[in-house]
Design an enzyme around this catalytic site. Sequence first.
Site, short mmCIF file in Angstrom:
data_model
loop_
_atom_site.label_atom_id
_atom_site.label_comp_id
_atom_site.label_asym_id
_atom_site.label_seq_id
_atom_site.Cartn_x
_atom_site.Cartn_y
_atom_site.Cartn_z
N ASN A 163 19.90 -9.98 20.89
CA ASN A 163 20.35 -9.09 21.97
C ASN A 163 21.22 -9.85 22.95
OD1 ASN A 163 18.61 -10.20 24.16
ND2 ASN A 163 17.00 -9.54 22.74
N ASP B 208 11.47 -6.07 20.07
CA ASP B 208 10.26 -5.28 19.84
C ASP B 208 9.92 -5.21 18.35
OD1 ASP B 208 9.73 -4.64 22.52
OD2 ASP B 208 11.34 -3.14 22.50
N LYS C 37 20.54 -15.33 0.86
CA LYS C 37 21.54 -14.51 1.55
C LYS C 37 21.70 -13.17 0.81
CE LYS C 37 26.33 -14.47 2.94
NZ LYS C 37 27.65 -15.04 2.72
N PRO D 201 4.46 -8.68 18.43
CA PRO D 201 3.45 -8.63 19.49
C PRO D 201 4.13 -8.45 20.85
CG PRO D 201 3.71 -10.88 18.66
CD PRO D 201 4.54 -9.99 17.77
N LYS E 49 5.62 0.63 33.22
CA LYS E 49 5.28 -0.62 32.52
C LYS E 49 4.26 -1.43 33.31
CE LYS E 49 9.60 -0.80 30.00
NZ LYS E 49 10.90 -1.41 29.79
N1 CTP Z 1 8.04 -8.11 26.52
C1 CTP Z 1 7.20 -8.97 25.83
N2 CTP Z 1 7.04 -8.83 24.50
C2 CTP Z 1 7.66 -7.84 23.82
C3 CTP Z 1 8.51 -6.96 24.52
C4 CTP Z 1 8.69 -7.12 25.87
O1 CTP Z 1 6.64 -9.88 26.43
N3 CTP Z 1 7.46 -7.74 22.52
C5 CTP Z 1 8.18 -8.27 27.97
C6 CTP Z 1 9.54 -8.75 28.44
O2 CTP Z 1 9.57 -10.17 28.54
C7 CTP Z 1 9.65 -8.10 29.82
C8 CTP Z 1 8.84 -6.83 29.70
O3 CTP Z 1 8.00 -7.01 28.55
O4 CTP Z 1 9.03 -8.88 30.82
C9 CTP Z 1 9.59 -5.57 29.56
O5 CTP Z 1 10.40 -5.63 28.44
P1 CTP Z 1 11.15 -4.32 27.95
O6 CTP Z 1 11.89 -4.62 26.71
O7 CTP Z 1 11.95 -3.75 29.12
O8 CTP Z 1 9.95 -3.36 27.72
P2 CTP Z 1 9.28 -2.79 26.46
O9 CTP Z 1 7.81 -2.83 26.75
O10 CTP Z 1 9.76 -3.47 25.23
O11 CTP Z 1 9.75 -1.27 26.51
P3 CTP Z 1 11.15 -0.56 26.08
O12 CTP Z 1 11.86 -1.53 25.19
O13 CTP Z 1 10.71 0.65 25.40
O14 CTP Z 1 11.87 -0.30 27.36
#
Ligand code: CTP
Length: 397
Positions: A212, A281, A290, A306, A338
């Site tokens: 990302n 996620d 490859k 996780p 959140k």
């Molecule tokens: N985070 C984490 N582990 C994941 C996903 C997110 O520790 N697998 C943490 C990020 O470091 C950040 C917070 O969760 O501090 C929010 O991340 P974000 O991507 O905005 O939230 P998500 O819970 O993944 O929700 P969404 O993507 O649906 O907005």
Amino acid sequence: MELAGKRIVLGVTGGIAAYKVCDLVRRLQDEGASVQVVMTRAAQEFVTATTLQALSGQPVFTDQWGAEGAKVGNAMPHIDVSRAADAVVVAPASAHFIAKTAQGLADDLLCTLVLARRCPLLVAPAMNVEMWSNPATQRNVQQLKADGIEILGPGVGDQACGETGAGRMLEPQELLEDIIAFFQPKLLQDKRVLVTAGPTFEPIDPVRGITNLSSGKMGFAMARAAREAGAKVTLIAGPTTLPTPRGVRRLDVRTAREMHDDVMSYVNHAQVYIGVAAVADWRVQPAAQKLKKSLGQPTLVFEPNPDILASVAALPSPPFTVGFAAETDDEVAYARGKLKAKRLSMIVANRAQDILSADDGELTVVDAEGATPLQRASKLTQARRIIAAIAQRLGAD
Ligand code: CTP
């Protein structure tokens, strides 16, 4: 301008590293400091007063009795030069200077003004490795520390004399960062802080992957601000080429699972966890070879990663747990969701399109008490504000 309005007396003693203070003077000025140079006689064997006067824009003091001394108010430069200063920095500091200061000797202008100062003293040792490790020097350095004097470095590496080891003066940029850090309030003194930063990278095959746009800048700024506040900081970073902030222990990882495993093995020691990383996620099962176009369009099967932040907050005795939420819309409302869902102590909301890769941004700190907007500022300034908010909450607990 991290040192705007600060007045620094820069003491230069005799050592080959004296040539590097020319660069340091410039860097201090670039950050807004004014620099008054004081040189010992030996320092002038390595760099001239003319050079340092030209760079600092101020006459250089070289001795107590000289013509420059006479120009100072009551002709007492050993008193007057440091009275207006916010700090005296001695770089390079020779073994001899350190020994004299440990003893409180006052046989030249620099040592005398150091003895007569009211402001803090920061000392950057520079000497041969054997001189540094000599028990006499070590004893003197311990004495300086006991007297409340800040020791910057020394670094380790190749030395001008051809030997290798501890005793190199820190590089000008390192000294600059330490001087800036010195002036920050020690809001998290000796607290252990764990920070995640950057993107993660989930491989698809040996040459491709999913990542990302996170640059890591906000997480690195948080690590730096926590260290400036006196914390012992561990930074777990996804793929980024950013330099490690001074004094921060850094572990590099690639995938969300690697980040999760490292966080879980370090978090038990931490009083504060700050999850800034943009963690993927989802991951896919990576192909061993490859993927070839000739084999047709691949199908990616996603599995959930996780949630590191939620796992930390769910520990039996969790640290003060801070999340970041980058959203494209309704950021404060999503952040509140959140905060509750992941049972966090605090969450920082921002607009993804505003903050990703940028050097500044507008943020909102959200906790059980409410939402506090942080006006647009550099990421380092925002990080310091967030550290202050964390320290305030920790203090209140
Ligand atoms: N985070 C984490 N582990 C994941 C996903 C997110 O520790 N697998 C943490 C990020 O470091 C950040 C917070 O969760 O501090 C929010 O991340 P974000 O991507 O905005 O939230 P998500 O819970 O993944 O929700 P969404 O993507 O649906 O907005």
